[in-house]
Design an enzyme around this catalytic site. Structure first.
Site, short mmCIF file in Angstrom:
data_model
loop_
_atom_site.label_atom_id
_atom_site.label_comp_id
_atom_site.label_asym_id
_atom_site.label_seq_id
_atom_site.Cartn_x
_atom_site.Cartn_y
_atom_site.Cartn_z
CG HIS A 40 28.35 -65.20 3.83
ND1 HIS A 40 28.69 -63.89 4.11
CD2 HIS A 40 27.23 -65.16 3.08
CE1 HIS A 40 27.80 -63.08 3.53
NE2 HIS A 40 26.91 -63.82 2.90
CG MET A 51 35.06 -68.01 -14.12
SD MET A 51 33.39 -68.72 -14.17
CE MET A 51 32.40 -67.21 -14.16
CD GLU A 52 36.58 -68.65 -9.39
OE1 GLU A 52 35.42 -69.00 -9.67
OE2 GLU A 52 37.58 -69.16 -9.95
NE ARG A 60 40.91 -69.45 -8.81
CZ ARG A 60 40.23 -70.53 -9.20
NH1 ARG A 60 39.68 -71.34 -8.31
NH2 ARG A 60 40.13 -70.81 -10.49
CB VAL A 61 44.20 -75.03 -5.29
CG1 VAL A 61 45.59 -74.74 -4.74
CG2 VAL A 61 43.24 -75.29 -4.12
N GLY A 62 42.64 -74.20 -8.35
CA GLY A 62 41.49 -74.48 -9.19
C GLY A 62 41.87 -74.89 -10.59
NE ARG A 119 38.14 -81.32 -7.71
CZ ARG A 119 38.65 -82.34 -8.33
NH1 ARG A 119 39.30 -83.26 -7.64
NH2 ARG A 119 38.53 -82.48 -9.63
CB SER A 138 40.27 -78.62 -16.59
OG SER A 138 39.59 -77.40 -16.85
CG ASP A 139 38.55 -76.37 -20.61
OD1 ASP A 139 38.31 -75.45 -21.40
OD2 ASP A 139 38.47 -76.26 -19.37
#
Length: 238
Positions: free
Chosen positions: A4, A180-181, A87-89, A24, A203-204
């Site tokens: 991968h 989700m991660e 992780r940046v999300g 991103r 974001s929401d």
């Protein structure tokens, strides 16, 4: 190389920032890193390595959901010697004390996924961030004058969940954001003796149905990336 990731040995820094969206990752590399070079592109899951204020740092997308991010996190750690993953999300809020555009530092992550039970012999595993990384992120935010929320996230297996009552349970237990991660990345890091942290922007809002615009998401996203990058430098100095 792995099935991968097609980067050569030594292509990644010991610290990797990981957004879900590979575009991103491209944006972070082009906006925040100097001399960034693309090092992997299998399945268009783009990865780059460059420097931030002279410090070698990599950035790579991890896709959506625990199965996808776990593959990339595991291979980065075991095949490329990565020591730390940030992780940046984005996430959705369920608690009324959390507002859209807030930045959340995830000390821990609950989940409805079975991945950590599978790896932990069907027992509960406390999926938590590395303390040193979390502490550095909190300090980096303070140094930049950015308010952050610190606490638990919930890593969901289903984006379109039929169990809306679960949001009431999350709110009762003080969950700050739903994504989700994080629980998967924390589990992989623990299994393979690496360190991990998740930083999210809201974001929401699931309760109020508020959503950020594309421009607002970009602004808060930039703040989150600055916190992540500065936290790496801070922890290096300790």
């Amino acid at each position: 190389m792995t099935p991968h990731i097609n980067a050569p040995a030594g292509a990644f820094a010991d610290v990797v920032l990981m957004p879900g969206d590979p575009l991103r990752a491209k944006y972070i590399a082009e906006t925040f890193l100097e001399n960034a070079q693309e090092v992997t592109n299998v399945r268009n899951m783009l990865g780059y390595t460059g420097t931030y204020k002279g410090r070698k740092i990599s950035v790579m997308g991890h896709g959506m959901g625990i199965p996808s991010c776990s593959i990339y996190a595991k291979e980065l750690i075991t095949e490329y010697g990565v020591k730390k993953i940030i992780r940046v999300g984005s996430c959705g809020a369920v608690n009324m004390d959390v507002k859209i555009r807030d930045v959340i530092i995830g000390l821990g992550a609950c989940t409805d996924s079975k991945v950590n039970r599978i790896r932990f012999k069907d027992n509960d595993f406390a999926a938590i961030a590395d303390f040193g990384m979390a502490r550095a992120a909190v300090q980096a935010a303070k140094n930049k004058g950015i308010d952050v929320k610190v606490g638990n996230l919930f890593s969901a297996d289903l984006f379109y969940t039929p169990d809306l009552e679960m949001f009431d349970v999350m709110e009762k237990y003080g969950i700050l954001g739903v994504e989700m991660e994080a629980a998967g990345i924390y589990g992989v890091a623990a299994e393979f003796k690496a360190k991990a942290l998740t930083i999210c922007t809201v974001s929401d809002h699931i309760r109020t149905h508020e959503q950020t615009s594309a421009e607002e998401r970009q602004l808060t996203f930039n703040e989150m990336i600055e916190i992540a990058l500065e936290s790496v430098l801070l922890e290096d100095s300790l």
